[in-house]
Design a protein around this motif. Structure first.
Motif, mmCIF file in Angstrom:
data_model
loop_
_atom_site.group_PDB
_atom_site.id
_atom_site.type_symbol
_atom_site.label_atom_id
_atom_site.label_comp_id
_atom_site.label_asym_id
_atom_site.label_seq_id
_atom_site.Cartn_x
_atom_site.Cartn_y
_atom_site.Cartn_z
ATOM 1 N N ASP A 23 12.179 25.605 13.102
ATOM 2 C CA ASP A 23 11.138 24.228 13.340
ATOM 3 C C ASP A 23 9.856 25.222 14.052
ATOM 4 O O ASP A 23 10.486 25.468 15.270
ATOM 5 C CB ASP A 23 11.703 23.147 13.917
ATOM 6 N N ILE A 24 8.850 25.510 13.435
ATOM 7 C CA ILE A 24 7.802 26.127 14.220
ATOM 8 C C ILE A 24 6.513 25.337 14.496
ATOM 9 O O ILE A 24 5.559 25.908 14.470
ATOM 10 C CB ILE A 24 7.424 27.551 13.571
ATOM 11 N N SER A 25 6.811 23.946 14.365
ATOM 12 C CA SER A 25 5.615 23.176 14.424
ATOM 13 C C SER A 25 4.944 23.251 15.927
ATOM 14 O O SER A 25 4.020 22.878 15.895
ATOM 15 C CB SER A 25 6.136 21.537 14.068
ATOM 16 N N ILE A 44 -1.142 34.859 14.781
ATOM 17 C CA ILE A 44 0.385 35.251 14.725
ATOM 18 C C ILE A 44 1.013 34.221 15.762
ATOM 19 O O ILE A 44 0.324 33.790 16.848
ATOM 20 C CB ILE A 44 0.790 36.519 14.899
ATOM 21 N N ALA A 45 2.260 33.973 15.674
ATOM 22 C CA ALA A 45 3.127 33.138 16.892
ATOM 23 C C ALA A 45 4.392 34.043 16.862
ATOM 24 O O ALA A 45 4.878 34.471 15.908
ATOM 25 C CB ALA A 45 3.211 31.865 16.330
ATOM 26 N N TYR A 46 4.688 34.134 18.172
ATOM 27 C CA TYR A 46 5.902 34.872 18.513
ATOM 28 C C TYR A 46 7.011 33.870 18.456
ATOM 29 O O TYR A 46 7.114 32.552 18.876
ATOM 30 C CB TYR A 46 5.774 35.184 20.118
ATOM 31 N N ALA A 51 11.133 37.700 16.589
ATOM 32 C CA ALA A 51 10.454 37.598 15.112
ATOM 33 C C ALA A 51 9.152 36.987 15.306
ATOM 34 O O ALA A 51 8.662 36.714 16.411
ATOM 35 C CB ALA A 51 11.377 36.321 14.572
ATOM 36 N N VAL A 52 8.112 37.054 14.431
ATOM 37 C CA VAL A 52 6.808 36.688 14.375
ATOM 38 C C VAL A 52 6.402 35.892 12.988
ATOM 39 O O VAL A 52 7.118 36.184 12.125
ATOM 40 C CB VAL A 52 6.022 38.040 14.562
ATOM 41 N N ARG A 65 6.853 34.998 7.723
ATOM 42 C CA ARG A 65 7.871 35.144 8.995
ATOM 43 C C ARG A 65 8.504 36.493 8.677
ATOM 44 O O ARG A 65 8.853 36.776 7.638
ATOM 45 C CB ARG A 65 8.950 34.117 9.178
ATOM 46 N N TYR A 66 8.666 37.292 9.922
ATOM 47 C CA TYR A 66 9.108 38.446 9.852
ATOM 48 C C TYR A 66 10.224 38.680 11.199
ATOM 49 O O TYR A 66 9.882 38.264 11.991
ATOM 50 C CB TYR A 66 8.016 39.499 10.150
ATOM 51 N N THR A 67 11.209 39.378 10.679
ATOM 52 C CA THR A 67 12.201 39.737 11.673
ATOM 53 C C THR A 67 11.508 40.616 12.816
ATOM 54 O O THR A 67 10.656 41.168 12.358
ATOM 55 C CB THR A 67 13.334 40.124 11.054
ATOM 56 N N GLU A 68 12.246 40.803 13.980
ATOM 57 C CA GLU A 68 11.740 41.626 14.809
ATOM 58 C C GLU A 68 11.663 43.102 14.156
ATOM 59 O O GLU A 68 10.764 43.965 14.660
ATOM 60 C CB GLU A 68 12.730 41.829 16.121
ATOM 61 N N ALA A 69 12.754 43.493 13.544
ATOM 62 C CA ALA A 69 12.666 44.843 12.994
ATOM 63 C C ALA A 69 11.628 44.992 11.651
ATOM 64 O O ALA A 69 10.866 46.082 11.830
ATOM 65 C CB ALA A 69 14.094 45.205 12.260
#
Length: 97
Positions: A23-25, A44-46, A51-52, A65-69
């Motif tokens: 949930d990124i609300s 962008i949001a951390y 992850a971003v 959405r992206y994983t840290e890697a």
């Protein structure tokens, strides 16, 4: 013991599913300094675990959405010029009239 291709694929699918289930609300969105509220910009949001999330200010409901890697690979590639745009010829390379 190294992961097989199938194990890597399954792990990446699991990571993606977990990331998109978050949930990124309530996240705080950031954009490049100096951009105005009305300007088109990338935000962008951390997220947890490095992850971003990324979105366009013009389409805030579409969020990637992206994983840290994945994010690290993208940022390092951008710094290394992997995504630099080559000047595209206009009008088939002809100067404007």
């Amino acid at each position: 013991m190294a992961e097989t291709a199938e194990e890597i694929k399954a792990r990446k699918e699991r990571e993606r599913d977990e990331l998109y289930a978050l949930d990124i609300s309530g996240v705080e969105w950031h954009c490049a300094p100096g951009t105005e509220e009305h300007e088109e910009r990338v935000e962008i949001a951390y997220l947890p675990e490095g992850a971003v999330a990324m979105r366009s200010s013009l389409d805030p409901d579409t969020v990637l959405r992206y994983t840290e890697a994945e994010w690290r690979a993208f940022v390092l590639g951008a710094r290394d010029g992997e995504f630099d745009l080559e000047p595209a010829p206009r009008n088939g390379g002809l100067a404007p009239e």
